[in-house]
Design a protein around this motif. Structure first.
Motif, PDB file in Angstrom:
ATOM      1  N   ASN A  30       7.831  -9.667  -4.699  1.00  0.00           N
ATOM      2  CA  ASN A  30       7.854  -8.663  -3.636  1.00  0.00           C
ATOM      3  C   ASN A  30       6.569  -7.849  -3.615  1.00  0.00           C
ATOM      4  O   ASN A  30       6.042  -7.549  -2.540  1.00  0.00           O
ATOM      5  CB  ASN A  30       9.058  -7.727  -3.799  1.00  0.00           C
ATOM      6  N   ALA A  61       3.871  -9.926  -2.041  1.00  0.00           N
ATOM      7  CA  ALA A  61       4.039 -10.012  -0.590  1.00  0.00           C
ATOM      8  C   ALA A  61       3.612  -8.712   0.087  1.00  0.00           C
ATOM      9  O   ALA A  61       2.981  -8.743   1.156  1.00  0.00           O
ATOM     10  CB  ALA A  61       5.495 -10.333  -0.250  1.00  0.00           C
ATOM     11  N   GLU A  62       3.934  -7.572  -0.506  1.00  0.00           N
ATOM     12  CA  GLU A  62       3.510  -6.289   0.054  1.00  0.00           C
ATOM     13  C   GLU A  62       1.993  -6.165   0.076  1.00  0.00           C
ATOM     14  O   GLU A  62       1.412  -5.687   1.050  1.00  0.00           O
ATOM     15  CB  GLU A  62       4.119  -5.139  -0.737  1.00  0.00           C
ATOM     16  N   ARG A  63       1.352  -6.589  -0.987  1.00  0.00           N
ATOM     17  CA  ARG A  63      -0.116  -6.538  -1.051  1.00  0.00           C
ATOM     18  C   ARG A  63      -0.724  -7.446   0.014  1.00  0.00           C
ATOM     19  O   ARG A  63      -1.686  -7.071   0.695  1.00  0.00           O
ATOM     20  CB  ARG A  63      -0.591  -6.943  -2.440  1.00  0.00           C
ATOM     21  N   ARG A  64      -0.139  -8.628   0.188  1.00  0.00           N
ATOM     22  CA  ARG A  64      -0.619  -9.564   1.201  1.00  0.00           C
ATOM     23  C   ARG A  64      -0.460  -8.963   2.607  1.00  0.00           C
ATOM     24  O   ARG A  64      -1.357  -9.062   3.445  1.00  0.00           O
ATOM     25  CB  ARG A  64       0.168 -10.871   1.073  1.00  0.00           C
ATOM     26  N   ASN A  65       0.671  -8.300   2.871  1.00  0.00           N
ATOM     27  CA  ASN A  65       0.904  -7.675   4.166  1.00  0.00           C
ATOM     28  C   ASN A  65      -0.076  -6.538   4.421  1.00  0.00           C
ATOM     29  O   ASN A  65      -0.567  -6.378   5.540  1.00  0.00           O
ATOM     30  CB  ASN A  65       2.342  -7.160   4.266  1.00  0.00           C
ATOM     31  N   ARG A  66      -0.357  -5.728   3.401  1.00  0.00           N
ATOM     32  CA  ARG A  66      -1.331  -4.645   3.570  1.00  0.00           C
ATOM     33  C   ARG A  66      -2.708  -5.197   3.909  1.00  0.00           C
ATOM     34  O   ARG A  66      -3.421  -4.644   4.748  1.00  0.00           O
ATOM     35  CB  ARG A  66      -1.404  -3.796   2.307  1.00  0.00           C
ATOM     36  N   GLN A  67      -3.091  -6.313   3.276  1.00  0.00           N
ATOM     37  CA  GLN A  67      -4.386  -6.919   3.566  1.00  0.00           C
ATOM     38  C   GLN A  67      -4.428  -7.447   4.998  1.00  0.00           C
ATOM     39  O   GLN A  67      -5.442  -7.314   5.686  1.00  0.00           O
ATOM     40  CB  GLN A  67      -4.681  -8.048   2.580  1.00  0.00           C
ATOM     41  N   LEU A  68      -3.332  -8.039   5.463  1.00  0.00           N
ATOM     42  CA  LEU A  68      -3.281  -8.531   6.842  1.00  0.00           C
ATOM     43  C   LEU A  68      -3.373  -7.393   7.838  1.00  0.00           C
ATOM     44  O   LEU A  68      -4.067  -7.487   8.853  1.00  0.00           O
ATOM     45  CB  LEU A  68      -1.995  -9.330   7.061  1.00  0.00           C
ATOM     46  N   ILE A  69      -2.686  -6.293   7.559  1.00  0.00           N
ATOM     47  CA  ILE A  69      -2.733  -5.145   8.461  1.00  0.00           C
ATOM     48  C   ILE A  69      -4.137  -4.560   8.509  1.00  0.00           C
ATOM     49  O   ILE A  69      -4.639  -4.214   9.595  1.00  0.00           O
ATOM     50  CB  ILE A  69      -1.693  -4.091   8.027  1.00  0.00           C
ATOM     51  N   ARG A  70      -4.792  -4.461   7.362  1.00  0.00           N
ATOM     52  CA  ARG A  70      -6.181  -3.969   7.347  1.00  0.00           C
ATOM     53  C   ARG A  70      -7.099  -4.897   8.132  1.00  0.00           C
ATOM     54  O   ARG A  70      -7.996  -4.445   8.844  1.00  0.00           O
ATOM     55  CB  ARG A  70      -6.680  -3.839   5.913  1.00  0.00           C
TER      56      ARG A  70
END
Length: 65
Positions: A48, A51-60
């Protein structure tokens, strides 16, 4: 890190800075029956956080465009 989460679940939490979860996991792991749920909990928590780190990178990346 996944191997640590399976073998020493409490250490996995402590290395990621989740001290209370690490202590609770250690108490759970002390019993032989509790070791399996503790290992599953640690691996799920690790996945988890990845996945959160990956989502933050995508949002940035989206905001940068």
């Amino acid at each position: 890190m996944t191997l640590i989460a399976i073998l020493l679940p409490w250490l996995s939490f402590l290395l990621r800075g989740k001290i209370l979860s690490g202590i609770l996991c250690l108490v759970l792991q002390i019993t032989l029956i509790g070791w399996l749920p503790a290992a599953i909990w640690a691996v799920m928590s690790l996945n988890n956080s990845r996945a959160e780190r990956r989502n933050r990178q995508l949002i940035r990346a989206i905001k940068a465009k």
